[in-house]
Enzyme design. Sequence first.
Site, PDB file in Angstrom:
ATOM      1  N   TYR A 269       2.118  10.979  -3.464  1.00 32.18           N
ATOM      2  CA  TYR A 269       2.306  11.484  -4.827  1.00 32.18           C
ATOM      3  C   TYR A 269       2.238  13.014  -4.848  1.00 32.18           C
ATOM      4  O   TYR A 269       1.677  13.616  -5.760  1.00 32.18           O
ATOM      5  CB  TYR A 269       1.284  10.838  -5.790  1.00 32.18           C
TER       6      TYR A 269
ATOM      7  N   CYS B 195       3.973  29.716 -15.605  1.00 30.98           N
ATOM      8  CA  CYS B 195       3.540  30.225 -16.906  1.00 30.98           C
ATOM      9  C   CYS B 195       3.114  29.090 -17.813  1.00 30.98           C
ATOM     10  O   CYS B 195       3.800  28.722 -18.772  1.00 30.98           O
ATOM     11  CB  CYS B 195       4.649  31.051 -17.532  1.00 30.98           C
ATOM     12  N   GLU B 196       2.004  28.512 -17.462  1.00 28.67           N
ATOM     13  CA  GLU B 196       1.415  27.417 -18.223  1.00 28.67           C
ATOM     14  C   GLU B 196      -0.021  27.289 -17.730  1.00 28.67           C
ATOM     15  O   GLU B 196      -0.257  27.255 -16.517  1.00 28.67           O
ATOM     16  CB  GLU B 196       2.211  26.129 -17.965  1.00 28.67           C
TER      17      GLU B 196
ATOM     18  N   PRO C  46       0.827  -1.209   0.000  1.00 31.79           N
ATOM     19  CA  PRO C  46       0.000   0.000   0.000  1.00 31.79           C
ATOM     20  C   PRO C  46       0.863   1.262   0.000  1.00 31.79           C
ATOM     21  O   PRO C  46       1.919   1.298   0.638  1.00 31.79           O
ATOM     22  CB  PRO C  46      -0.769  -0.111   1.323  1.00 31.79           C
ATOM     23  N   GLY C  47       0.412   2.265  -0.713  1.00 34.47           N
ATOM     24  CA  GLY C  47       1.099   3.554  -0.681  1.00 34.47           C
ATOM     25  C   GLY C  47       0.117   4.645  -0.306  1.00 34.47           C
ATOM     26  O   GLY C  47       0.058   5.119   0.826  1.00 34.47           O
ATOM     27  N   ARG C  48      -0.725   5.000  -1.286  1.00 36.33           N
ATOM     28  CA  ARG C  48      -1.665   6.107  -1.112  1.00 36.33           C
ATOM     29  C   ARG C  48      -2.554   5.965   0.120  1.00 36.33           C
ATOM     30  O   ARG C  48      -2.790   6.939   0.835  1.00 36.33           O
ATOM     31  CB  ARG C  48      -2.543   6.179  -2.368  1.00 36.33           C
TER      32      ARG C  48
ATOM     33  N   ARG D 215      -0.381  16.522  -9.340  1.00 41.57           N
ATOM     34  CA  ARG D 215      -1.540  15.662  -9.645  1.00 41.57           C
ATOM     35  C   ARG D 215      -2.666  16.357 -10.417  1.00 41.57           C
ATOM     36  O   ARG D 215      -3.199  15.782 -11.361  1.00 41.57           O
ATOM     37  CB  ARG D 215      -2.072  15.007  -8.360  1.00 41.57           C
TER      38      ARG D 215
HETATM   39  C1  LIG Z   1       2.671   2.423  -7.177  1.00 46.24           C
HETATM   40  C2  LIG Z   1       2.764   1.018  -6.746  1.00 46.24           C
HETATM   41  C3  LIG Z   1       2.200   0.610  -5.541  1.00 46.24           C
HETATM   42  C4  LIG Z   1       1.419   1.530  -4.641  1.00 46.24           C
HETATM   43  O1  LIG Z   1       0.220   1.945  -5.178  1.00 46.24           O
HETATM   44  P1  LIG Z   1      -0.817   2.749  -4.263  1.00 46.24           P
HETATM   45  O2  LIG Z   1      -1.941   3.030  -5.167  1.00 46.24           O
HETATM   46  O3  LIG Z   1      -0.130   3.980  -3.806  1.00 46.24           O
HETATM   47  O4  LIG Z   1      -1.198   1.870  -3.125  1.00 46.24           O
HETATM   48  C5  LIG Z   1       2.371  -0.706  -5.153  1.00 46.24           C
HETATM   49  N1  LIG Z   1       3.057  -1.593  -5.921  1.00 46.24           N
HETATM   50  C6  LIG Z   1       3.616  -1.223  -7.092  1.00 46.24           C
HETATM   51  C7  LIG Z   1       4.357  -2.222  -7.866  1.00 46.24           C
HETATM   52  C8  LIG Z   1       3.488   0.082  -7.542  1.00 46.24           C
HETATM   53  O5  LIG Z   1       4.024   0.432  -8.716  1.00 46.24           O
END
Ligand SMILES: *Cc1c(COP(=O)(O)O)cnc(C)c1O
Length: 420
Positions: A373, A344-345, A276-278, A315
């Site tokens: 992100y 400037c875009e 997990p990231g987000r 984003r």
């Molecule tokens: C980006 C990524 C994640 C994390 O994705 P989230 O949507 O931030 O949870 C996990 N595994 C891989 C291989 C990724 O490229």
Amino acid sequence: MDHFELRGGVMHAEDVPLPDIAEAVGTPVYVYSRATLTRHARVFREALAPLGTPHIAFAVKSNPNLAVLRVLAKEGYGADVVSGGELDRALAAGMKPEDIVFSGVGKTHAELVHGLESGIGQFNVESEEEGYELAAIAERLGKTADCALRINPDVDARTHAKISTGKRENKFGVPIDRAAEIYARLGAENGLHMRGVAVHIGSQLGELEPMEEAFGKVGALVRELRDAGCSVTHVDLGGGLGVPYKADDAFPSPVEYGAMVARATKGWDVQLTFEPGRVIAGNAGVLLTRVVRTKRSGNGPPFVIVDAAMNDLARPAMYGAWHDFDAVSPSGDRMTAHIVGPICETGDTFAMDRECDALSSGDLAVFRTAGAYGATMASSYNSRGFVAEVLVDGDRFAVVADRIAPSAIMDAERVPEWLD
Ligand SMILES: *Cc1c(COP(=O)(O)O)cnc(C)c1O
């Protein structure tokens, strides 16, 4: 749930009023809440508790700040890295090498060597070609690489096209219908220990069905591999669970996700990994910005020009993404405005026709849900510096990434003598 809320009419990060941070560090600045990170890390882990003790590898690309990684390391999280730079960060933050998974379609020779020499836990091999290269390096170094084969399940994650990774036409993984033969061939290499499969179909997923469909295909592959005499002890189910960027959006909860995974993986008898990231970092950060000025042109809504820009938070420009935008000291009045940065875009637009708190020159405001992100995608476009990052913990805060001034970036540039 997060720890950014109004207290006495002023937005706080935990117990720290955001104007204090703006005063001390300047704007724009990313502000992360340790309590929120910790809370999300625990909620996610608890949601997976029915699955035994899965390995959780935080996706470093979502927020690679060393202090953020340290908070998660203390929660027992490992790391999912996609470059040598991220590997170095995970190690520097105190993550154990064996808790690190290395993903990515373009791992260079040097990165494969680095991963092997660091003793990382698992390479998620994304092609047969990469597998042979890794095998050769491992043999030369007298090591064995523990590997999962990343498969491309060809499912539509129903997310933004730029962050969908599990369709046949995407560059990631090996096609699922070829996975069994590739797994067997790589398994015969001396330098490799093929121990499982990995899948990650995309990011900011708002529905569980596409993941469940992908996991179903993974389950069938695991059975096929075992029937063919291959050993499968590990499965990495990736990340991708989305978060609400609008306060009232409904998203699958970690608990619902955990229940779906339990259903989908019943009887697999493997060690599971999640990336997990987000869902961990997204709502744990805001981008604090100051209004430079407001401007009227024509009869439409005014432009609110803030000191943050697309180079600090990409984003909206990159994915058309929505970030809630709130005043730090709201008066109670509302306005409709276009929220833009100074670059400037025209792409440097955070929102058009947004109903938001009334704001005027000098006021502070935040873009919410900027913990994932966000800073990591910053650039120095328009010769702006790199934004600073702050971590709050209760009533204290620390600068966890210095602002990098445009002059420091210029210092790295040279005009060759022969241009004189
Ligand atoms: C980006 C990524 C994640 C994390 O994705 P989230 O949507 O931030 O949870 C996990 N595994 C891989 C291989 C990724 O490229």
